[in-house]
Scaffold this active site. Structure first.
Site, PDB file in Angstrom:
ATOM      1  N   LYS A   5      -0.722  -0.179  -0.938  1.00  0.00           N
ATOM      2  CA  LYS A   5      -2.126   0.247  -1.021  1.00  0.00           C
ATOM      3  C   LYS A   5      -2.510   1.047   0.214  1.00  0.00           C
ATOM      4  CE  LYS A   5      -4.800  -3.274  -3.354  1.00  0.00           C
ATOM      5  NZ  LYS A   5      -5.817  -4.301  -3.174  1.00  0.00           N
ATOM      6  N   ASP A  17     -10.081  -3.529  -4.179  1.00  0.00           N
ATOM      7  CA  ASP A  17      -9.551  -4.484  -5.141  1.00  0.00           C
ATOM      8  C   ASP A  17      -9.286  -3.732  -6.443  1.00  0.00           C
ATOM      9  OD1 ASP A  17      -8.697  -7.143  -5.699  1.00  0.00           O
ATOM     10  OD2 ASP A  17     -10.427  -7.404  -6.995  1.00  0.00           O
ATOM     11  N   PHE A  20       4.139   0.321  -6.389  1.00  0.00           N
ATOM     12  CA  PHE A  20       4.154  -1.135  -6.235  1.00  0.00           C
ATOM     13  C   PHE A  20       3.502  -1.780  -7.454  1.00  0.00           C
ATOM     14  CE2 PHE A  20       0.148   0.370  -4.623  1.00  0.00           C
ATOM     15  CZ  PHE A  20      -0.777  -0.616  -4.955  1.00  0.00           C
ATOM     16  N   TYR A  36       2.217  -3.098 -10.726  1.00  0.00           N
ATOM     17  CA  TYR A  36       2.409  -2.776 -12.136  1.00  0.00           C
ATOM     18  C   TYR A  36       2.832  -1.322 -12.369  1.00  0.00           C
ATOM     19  CZ  TYR A  36      -0.005  -7.215 -12.832  1.00  0.00           C
ATOM     20  OH  TYR A  36      -0.345  -8.555 -12.802  1.00  0.00           O
ATOM     21  N   ASP A  37       3.058  -0.565 -11.317  1.00  0.00           N
ATOM     22  CA  ASP A  37       3.391   0.856 -11.478  1.00  0.00           C
ATOM     23  C   ASP A  37       4.550   1.127 -12.454  1.00  0.00           C
ATOM     24  OD1 ASP A  37       1.322   1.767  -9.938  1.00  0.00           O
ATOM     25  OD2 ASP A  37       2.509   2.073  -8.113  1.00  0.00           O
ATOM     26  N   ARG A  74      -7.371   4.379  -7.662  1.00  0.00           N
ATOM     27  CA  ARG A  74      -7.677   4.270  -6.223  1.00  0.00           C
ATOM     28  C   ARG A  74      -8.100   5.629  -5.661  1.00  0.00           C
ATOM     29  NH1 ARG A  74      -3.747   1.552  -5.406  1.00  0.00           N
ATOM     30  NH2 ARG A  74      -4.908  -0.369  -5.610  1.00  0.00           N
TER      31      ARG A  74
END
Ligand code: IMP
Length: 191
Positions: free
Chosen positions: A12, A65, A140, A142-143, A169
């Site tokens: 992230k 989140d 990362f 669920y990608d 995001r």
């Protein structure tokens, strides 16, 4: 103003650094206790977490989140994405989706920006579909099982720069960055 991104998640942070650098915003990573609570609504999660932070006058803290919402599973894992990823993981989700024809899903992201005396929340969504099997090694979470709309590759098959052009995001942080640059010029939520 110093920008701090509150997370333990390296993936992230890398994405947020890339996305915000395009707007001239540099961030530092800092895991801040209490920012990773679990609740049913990601907007509530970031708002609640950001409310409990009291940055100094020269610091702005960003809390992020996200969740994956699968239509055939009535929005599961949604706000429980973190727990589900740690327990049954992508393989478990694919098992639940076995023989399921309806593959539509979306990712939602909520980001809060907390300054000394204000709090804003921005959101972003990307629609897509769930694959039959894991594909790709980048990114990362669920990608490897999510293909964004209009693409044939999963997020895990895309370079960081590619994912960060279209991701949930990127949309949420893009809105945050635009507000930071032009306070008062775009719609904002002040709590
Ligand atoms: P968090 O609560 O925002 O940290 O994320 C909930 C779960 O969703 C975690 O397991 C993350 O790995 C996963 N997740 C969050 N954002 C993404 C993303 O952009 N791609 C894939 N998985 C993600």
């Amino acid at each position: 103003m110093k920008f701090v991104f509150a997370t333990h998640n390296e993936g992230k942070f890398k994405e947020a650094s890339f996305i915000l650098s395009e707007y001239g915003i540099k961030i530092e990573q800092k895991p801040i206790k209490g920012t990773e609570i679990q609740a049913e609504d990601i907007i509530y999660v970031v708002k609640h977490a950001a409310k409990n932070i009291r940055p100094g006058k020269d610091v702005a803290v960003i809390v992020d989140d996200a969740g994956l919402y699968i239509d055939a599973l009535n929005g599961f894992p949604g706000a429980f994405s973190s727990y589900v990823q740690k327990t049954i993981g992508n393989k478990g989700i694919l098992k639940l989706m076995k023989n399921e024809k309806k593959r539509s899903a979306h990712f939602d992201a909520a980001v809060a920006l907390r300054t000394y005396d204000k709090l804003w929340v921005f959101t972003g969504r990307v629609n897509g579909t769930i694959t039959g099997q894991e594909r790709g090694f980048l990114g990362f979470g669920y990608d490897p099982i999510f293909i964004p709309e209009g693409e044939s590759r999963t997020f895990a098959q895309m370079k960081l720069e590619e994912k960060c052009k279209i991701s949930h995001r990127a949309l949420a942080l893009g809105r945050l960055a635009t507000m930071v640059r032009n306070i008062g010029l775009i719609r904002q939520t002040i709590y």
